[in-house]
Motif scaffolding. Structure first.
Motif, PDB file in Angstrom:
ATOM      1  N   ASP A 195     -13.283   9.213   0.336  1.00  0.00           N
ATOM      2  CA  ASP A 195     -13.916   7.955   0.727  1.00  0.00           C
ATOM      3  C   ASP A 195     -12.794   7.022   1.189  1.00  0.00           C
ATOM      4  O   ASP A 195     -11.903   6.690   0.408  1.00  0.00           O
ATOM      5  CB  ASP A 195     -14.635   7.350  -0.477  1.00  0.00           C
ATOM      6  N   PRO A 196     -12.812   6.601   2.458  1.00  0.00           N
ATOM      7  CA  PRO A 196     -11.697   5.793   2.963  1.00  0.00           C
ATOM      8  C   PRO A 196     -11.511   4.484   2.214  1.00  0.00           C
ATOM      9  O   PRO A 196     -10.413   3.917   2.207  1.00  0.00           O
ATOM     10  CB  PRO A 196     -12.072   5.548   4.432  1.00  0.00           C
ATOM     11  N   HIS A 197     -12.554   3.996   1.548  1.00  0.00           N
ATOM     12  CA  HIS A 197     -12.427   2.759   0.789  1.00  0.00           C
ATOM     13  C   HIS A 197     -11.526   2.920  -0.424  1.00  0.00           C
ATOM     14  O   HIS A 197     -11.056   1.924  -0.986  1.00  0.00           O
ATOM     15  CB  HIS A 197     -13.805   2.269   0.355  1.00  0.00           C
ATOM     16  N   PHE A 198     -11.276   4.165  -0.819  1.00  0.00           N
ATOM     17  CA  PHE A 198     -10.382   4.433  -1.950  1.00  0.00           C
ATOM     18  C   PHE A 198      -9.129   5.180  -1.509  1.00  0.00           C
ATOM     19  O   PHE A 198      -8.371   5.678  -2.331  1.00  0.00           O
ATOM     20  CB  PHE A 198     -11.122   5.233  -3.029  1.00  0.00           C
ATOM     21  N   GLY A 199      -8.926   5.262  -0.195  1.00  0.00           N
ATOM     22  CA  GLY A 199      -7.738   5.923   0.334  1.00  0.00           C
ATOM     23  C   GLY A 199      -6.520   5.025   0.256  1.00  0.00           C
ATOM     24  O   GLY A 199      -6.623   3.817   0.045  1.00  0.00           O
ATOM     25  N   PRO A 200      -5.332   5.597   0.407  1.00  0.00           N
ATOM     26  CA  PRO A 200      -4.094   4.820   0.273  1.00  0.00           C
ATOM     27  C   PRO A 200      -3.958   3.701   1.294  1.00  0.00           C
ATOM     28  O   PRO A 200      -3.416   2.641   0.977  1.00  0.00           O
ATOM     29  CB  PRO A 200      -2.995   5.873   0.434  1.00  0.00           C
ATOM     30  N   PHE A 201      -4.450   3.920   2.517  1.00  0.00           N
ATOM     31  CA  PHE A 201      -4.338   2.866   3.525  1.00  0.00           C
ATOM     32  C   PHE A 201      -5.211   1.669   3.159  1.00  0.00           C
ATOM     33  O   PHE A 201      -4.800   0.510   3.308  1.00  0.00           O
ATOM     34  CB  PHE A 201      -4.722   3.395   4.908  1.00  0.00           C
ATOM     35  N   HIS A 202      -6.412   1.959   2.680  1.00  0.00           N
ATOM     36  CA  HIS A 202      -7.318   0.866   2.324  1.00  0.00           C
ATOM     37  C   HIS A 202      -6.799   0.128   1.089  1.00  0.00           C
ATOM     38  O   HIS A 202      -6.876  -1.108   1.016  1.00  0.00           O
ATOM     39  CB  HIS A 202      -8.721   1.410   2.066  1.00  0.00           C
ATOM     40  N   LEU A 203      -6.280   0.863   0.123  1.00  0.00           N
ATOM     41  CA  LEU A 203      -5.736   0.222  -1.075  1.00  0.00           C
ATOM     42  C   LEU A 203      -4.514  -0.628  -0.733  1.00  0.00           C
ATOM     43  O   LEU A 203      -4.355  -1.742  -1.240  1.00  0.00           O
ATOM     44  CB  LEU A 203      -5.376   1.281  -2.120  1.00  0.00           C
ATOM     45  N   ALA A 204      -3.646  -0.092   0.137  1.00  0.00           N
ATOM     46  CA  ALA A 204      -2.486  -0.875   0.580  1.00  0.00           C
ATOM     47  C   ALA A 204      -2.948  -2.103   1.352  1.00  0.00           C
ATOM     48  O   ALA A 204      -2.362  -3.191   1.228  1.00  0.00           O
ATOM     49  CB  ALA A 204      -1.571  -0.013   1.442  1.00  0.00           C
ATOM     50  N   SER A 205      -3.997  -1.930   2.149  1.00  0.00           N
ATOM     51  CA  SER A 205      -4.555  -3.056   2.898  1.00  0.00           C
ATOM     52  C   SER A 205      -5.019  -4.160   1.958  1.00  0.00           C
ATOM     53  O   SER A 205      -4.695  -5.334   2.148  1.00  0.00           O
ATOM     54  CB  SER A 205      -5.727  -2.574   3.753  1.00  0.00           C
ATOM     55  N   ASN A 206      -5.774  -3.780   0.939  1.00  0.00           N
ATOM     56  CA  ASN A 206      -6.263  -4.773  -0.023  1.00  0.00           C
ATOM     57  C   ASN A 206      -5.104  -5.506  -0.698  1.00  0.00           C
ATOM     58  O   ASN A 206      -5.152  -6.723  -0.896  1.00  0.00           O
ATOM     59  CB  ASN A 206      -7.140  -4.106  -1.070  1.00  0.00           C
ATOM     60  N   ALA A 207      -4.067  -4.753  -1.057  1.00  0.00           N
ATOM     61  CA  ALA A 207      -2.917  -5.357  -1.730  1.00  0.00           C
ATOM     62  C   ALA A 207      -2.216  -6.365  -0.817  1.00  0.00           C
ATOM     63  O   ALA A 207      -1.841  -7.466  -1.247  1.00  0.00           O
ATOM     64  CB  ALA A 207      -1.940  -4.273  -2.170  1.00  0.00           C
ATOM     65  N   LEU A 208      -2.038  -6.013   0.451  1.00  0.00           N
ATOM     66  CA  LEU A 208      -1.367  -6.910   1.392  1.00  0.00           C
ATOM     67  C   LEU A 208      -2.204  -8.158   1.670  1.00  0.00           C
ATOM     68  O   LEU A 208      -1.664  -9.269   1.764  1.00  0.00           O
ATOM     69  CB  LEU A 208      -1.078  -6.180   2.704  1.00  0.00           C
ATOM     70  N   ILE A 209      -3.520  -7.982   1.802  1.00  0.00           N
ATOM     71  CA  ILE A 209      -4.393  -9.131   2.059  1.00  0.00           C
ATOM     72  C   ILE A 209      -4.372 -10.084   0.860  1.00  0.00           C
ATOM     73  O   ILE A 209      -4.251 -11.310   1.027  1.00  0.00           O
ATOM     74  CB  ILE A 209      -5.817  -8.654   2.370  1.00  0.00           C
ATOM     75  N   LEU A 210      -4.475  -9.535  -0.339  1.00  0.00           N
ATOM     76  CA  LEU A 210      -4.428 -10.379  -1.537  1.00  0.00           C
ATOM     77  C   LEU A 210      -3.071 -11.065  -1.669  1.00  0.00           C
ATOM     78  O   LEU A 210      -3.001 -12.256  -2.002  1.00  0.00           O
ATOM     79  CB  LEU A 210      -4.725  -9.532  -2.782  1.00  0.00           C
ATOM     80  N   LEU A 211      -2.006 -10.326  -1.408  1.00  0.00           N
ATOM     81  CA  LEU A 211      -0.671 -10.916  -1.468  1.00  0.00           C
ATOM     82  C   LEU A 211      -0.533 -12.041  -0.452  1.00  0.00           C
ATOM     83  O   LEU A 211       0.028 -13.101  -0.751  1.00  0.00           O
ATOM     84  CB  LEU A 211       0.386  -9.840  -1.221  1.00  0.00           C
ATOM     85  N   GLY A 212      -1.048 -11.814   0.756  1.00  0.00           N
ATOM     86  CA  GLY A 212      -0.955 -12.833   1.791  1.00  0.00           C
ATOM     87  C   GLY A 212      -1.681 -14.108   1.416  1.00  0.00           C
ATOM     88  O   GLY A 212      -1.133 -15.209   1.554  1.00  0.00           O
ATOM     89  N   PHE A 213      -2.900 -13.980   0.908  1.00  0.00           N
ATOM     90  CA  PHE A 213      -3.647 -15.183   0.544  1.00  0.00           C
ATOM     91  C   PHE A 213      -3.064 -15.852  -0.705  1.00  0.00           C
ATOM     92  O   PHE A 213      -3.114 -17.081  -0.832  1.00  0.00           O
ATOM     93  CB  PHE A 213      -5.124 -14.850   0.354  1.00  0.00           C
ATOM     94  N   TRP A 214      -2.531 -15.058  -1.619  1.00  0.00           N
ATOM     95  CA  TRP A 214      -1.848 -15.659  -2.772  1.00  0.00           C
ATOM     96  C   TRP A 214      -0.629 -16.453  -2.317  1.00  0.00           C
ATOM     97  O   TRP A 214      -0.394 -17.576  -2.782  1.00  0.00           O
ATOM     98  CB  TRP A 214      -1.407 -14.571  -3.753  1.00  0.00           C
ATOM     99  N   LEU A 215       0.135 -15.888  -1.389  1.00  0.00           N
ATOM    100  CA  LEU A 215       1.309 -16.580  -0.864  1.00  0.00           C
ATOM    101  C   LEU A 215       0.895 -17.851  -0.125  1.00  0.00           C
ATOM    102  O   LEU A 215       1.536 -18.903  -0.258  1.00  0.00           O
ATOM    103  CB  LEU A 215       2.079 -15.651   0.061  1.00  0.00           C
ATOM    104  N   LEU A 216      -0.185 -17.766   0.639  1.00  0.00           N
ATOM    105  CA  LEU A 216      -0.676 -18.927   1.378  1.00  0.00           C
ATOM    106  C   LEU A 216      -1.073 -20.042   0.418  1.00  0.00           C
ATOM    107  O   LEU A 216      -0.712 -21.215   0.620  1.00  0.00           O
ATOM    108  CB  LEU A 216      -1.865 -18.520   2.239  1.00  0.00           C
ATOM    109  N   ALA A 217      -1.800 -19.690  -0.637  1.00  0.00           N
ATOM    110  CA  ALA A 217      -2.233 -20.692  -1.615  1.00  0.00           C
ATOM    111  C   ALA A 217      -1.053 -21.289  -2.369  1.00  0.00           C
ATOM    112  O   ALA A 217      -0.976 -22.501  -2.577  1.00  0.00           O
ATOM    113  CB  ALA A 217      -3.227 -20.061  -2.592  1.00  0.00           C
ATOM    114  N   SER A 218      -0.122 -20.426  -2.784  1.00  0.00           N
ATOM    115  CA  SER A 218       1.041 -20.905  -3.534  1.00  0.00           C
ATOM    116  C   SER A 218       1.900 -21.835  -2.685  1.00  0.00           C
ATOM    117  O   SER A 218       2.372 -22.872  -3.163  1.00  0.00           O
ATOM    118  CB  SER A 218       1.885 -19.716  -4.009  1.00  0.00           C
TER     119      SER A 218
END
Length: 222
Positions: free
Chosen positions: A96-119
């Motif tokens: 399931d691509p939603h649990f694949g490494p690219f999607h998981l890395a994508s989620n991590a980068l998006i969360l990191l980006g918005f956390w950095l933006l907020a901080s």
């Protein structure tokens, strides 16, 4: 590798809802005031709108590549949502691509980006109210955390759902953000002079140096 789910396009309400969500989220943490701020947010908004248009609206990339895709990957339902996760599909991973490494890395980068933006925004807001530079929080490591945050989010989306339009837009937007950052520095340098010069010598613009400690802390507006 087979994808046989029902077609997942023409869902324009999802295009609007997802685009509005991410654009509003970015707006809430950047609070654009100047023309430069609006250009920064506008560039990000264009990328997000192009992305979700292909993710849920009209799969332009899939249609353009369909002859090549169907010839090299027979049996794949290229109009299914899962097949739109091109990196996993082209590699032939039976997951399931939603649990694949690219999607998981994508989620991590998006969360990191918005956390950095907020901080970064919270530090910047306090600094602006005090009329100071800010090196606390993300500004202690890089001079332009908000631009870096936008790039992280966009790259995360590329890993999750690459399209021809966003692949073309991404390097252009990175270049635009770099130019905006340089112009921003000219304004701040004129305002804070030697204080900003010292800060700029000690703090990288975009890529942090985790292996060295800053000699001193100031406050930055950027």
């Amino acid at each position: 590798m087979m994808h046989t789910s029902a077609p997942a396009y023409g869902l324009w309400p999802l295009v609007l809802i997802n685009s509005a969500f991410f654009i509003f989220f970015a707006f809430s943490f950047t609070q654009p005031k100047t023309a430069r701020d609006w250009r920064s947010l506008g560039a990000f908004s264009a990328f997000v709108l192009a992305l979700f248009t292909e993710m849920y609206g009209f799969p332009l990339t899939i249609y353009l590549l369909m002859p090549w895709l169907t010839r090299h990957y027979p049996g794949v339902d290229w109009l299914s949502h899962d097949a739109g996760h091109l990196l996993e599909t082209l590699l032939g991973w039976r997951i399931d691509p939603h649990f694949g490494p690219f999607h998981l890395a994508s989620n991590a980068l998006i969360l990191l980006g918005f956390w950095l933006l907020a901080s970064a925004w919270s530090v910047l807001f306090r600094a602006q109210r005090a009329g100071q530079l800010a090196t606390e929080g993300p500004y202690a490591r890089i001079r332009h955390p908000q631009y870096v945050a936008f790039v992280l989010v966009m790259f995360g989306f590329l890993l999750q759902w690459p399209t021809l339009a966003t692949l073309v837009m991404f390097p252009i937007l990175v270049f635009i953000y770099a130019r905006l950052a340089r112009r921003e520095e000219q304004t701040i340098r004129a305002q804070f002079g030697a204080e900003y010069e010292r800060y700029a010598r000690q703090t990288p613009a975009f890529v942090p140096r985790f292996w060295s400690k800053k000699e001193s802390h100031h406050e930055h507006v950027a």
